[in-house]
Write an enzyme that holds these catalytic residues in place. Structure first.
Site, PDB file in Angstrom:
ATOM      1  CB  ALA A 214      30.664  39.652  84.767  1.00 50.42           C
ATOM      2  CG  ASN A 215      35.600  37.064  84.841  1.00 47.14           C
ATOM      3  OD1 ASN A 215      35.003  37.838  83.896  1.00 47.14           O
ATOM      4  ND2 ASN A 215      36.624  37.280  85.432  1.00 47.14           N
TER       5      ASN A 215
ATOM      6  CG  ASN B  15      43.330  31.768  96.407  1.00 48.62           C
ATOM      7  OD1 ASN B  15      43.389  32.047  97.749  1.00 48.62           O
ATOM      8  ND2 ASN B  15      43.596  32.653  95.638  1.00 48.62           N
TER       9      ASN B  15
ATOM     10  CB  THR C  90      41.868  26.356  93.631  1.00 52.26           C
ATOM     11  OG1 THR C  90      42.087  27.805  94.114  1.00 52.26           O
ATOM     12  CG2 THR C  90      40.611  25.972  93.148  1.00 52.26           C
TER      13      THR C  90
ATOM     14  CG  ASP D 201      36.545  34.498  88.283  1.00 49.56           C
ATOM     15  OD1 ASP D 201      36.565  34.441  89.465  1.00 49.56           O
ATOM     16  OD2 ASP D 201      37.017  35.706  87.896  1.00 49.56           O
TER      17      ASP D 201
END
Length: 316
Positions: free
Chosen positions: A47-48, A187, A224, A262
């Site tokens: 959703a994000n 990450n 990331t 996100d």
């Protein structure tokens, strides 16, 4: 619809209600700490991502499952308000997923997730949504839904659809899923998890992680690095890894890192679908994530189309 894509981005993933409490410090085992008033936000990695992309101007659809309850209605309302197409969101089967989040004064968070309806998003649901998949230029996935549903989505995506995957929370990935990733976005924690048992996993060099992950089959990898930015590497035509490229982070005053990853993934996926090269897309995504950490919350922290982003003097 295979020729013309109705959607720039289809996010197949989770939708949670985020229940957030601020604390002076996160509790140790057996310890009770007092926190701030409870705040309920729409969240979940899927959703994000959908909200982040739609706010940036991407034509975005969401395939997810929520409960027939107040949290589910909150999530659907938030998606509609951002401009996300929610016709693919299924309702019922279990309570809406919930994330219990504590945030300390430095902005670091600890999260416990109750998957709820997210765990019921099934391969059958994906097969029944074939027209949605065919209509998307890029499909973005995370791992807050069942792994077999992720695998089915990868199999169902057409040859003209690019697959972007952030394996969070990390889990072992089947070879066919890895092979479809373009890019696989990880990450440090996720990279080390996927490289468990590989010598590169013990390295402190993101370049080593990226090269080792590319050996597993994805077409490209983005690592990331939080405030330090990101690193990207693409497989070249000779089944080897191209040179890794570092994209520096943008210095901002971080308020809340919730959902920043996100926002990064959504911005990256959208720009790739729009035809940007990977490095250009990563540079843009880094700026979007930097904007997101300067404001509290996840979805409400995401920058809107036309908004000035941090690092405007960075070459884009």
């Amino acid at each position: 619809m295979h020729g013309a894509h109705r959607y720039d981005l289809l996010v197949v993933g989770s939708a949670n209600a985020d229940l957030v409490v601020g604390v002076e410090r996160r509790p140790l085992a057996g310890e009770t700490v007092l926190g701030s008033d409870l705040v309920t936000h729409p969240g979940g990695k899927g959703a994000n991502q959908a909200v982040a992309a739609a706010r940036l101007g991407a034509r975005t659809a969401l395939l997810a499952r929520v409960g027939d309850d107040a949290h589910g209605r909150l999530l659907l309302d938030a998606q509609r308000a951002a401009g996300v197409e929610v016709g693919g969101v299924l309702v019922g089967g279990a309570p809406t997923g919930v994330a219990l989040i504590t945030v300390d004064p430095s902005g670091d968070n600890s999260i416990v997730v109750s998957p709820g309806a997210n765990a019921r998003l099934s391969p059958e649901d994906v097969r029944a949504s074939g027209d949605l998949l065919a209509a998307a230029r890029v499909v973005s996935l995370q791992l807050e839904i069942p792994l077999d549903t992720v695998a089915e989505t990868v199999r169902a995506a057409g040859p003209g659809t690019r697959v972007v995957l952030n394996p969070s929370p990390p889990a072992p990935l089947p070879d066919d899923v890895l092979a479809a990733c373009d890019p696989l976005i990880v990450n440090e924690h996720e990279a080390r998890y996927l490289l468990d048992g590989h010598p590169a996993g013990a390295s402190d060099e993101p370049e080593a992680w990226a090269a080792a992950l590319l050996e597993r089959g994805p077409r490209s990898v983005v690592v990331t690095l939080g405030a330090a930015g990101a690193l990207l590497a693409e497989a070249d035509g000779d089944d080897g890894a191209g040179a890794a490229v570092r994209v520096p982070g943008i210095e901002v005053a971080a308020v809340d890192t919730t959902g920043a990853g996100d926002a990064f993934t959504a911005a990256l996926a959208w720009r790739l679908g729009a035809g940007d090269g990977l490095e250009s897309a990563v540079r843009f995504a880094t700026r979007v994530a930097a904007a997101a950490v300067t404001r509290a919350g996840a979805q409400e922290s995401y920058p809107a189309e036309g908004e000035a982003l941090p690092g405007g003097d960075e070459p884009s």
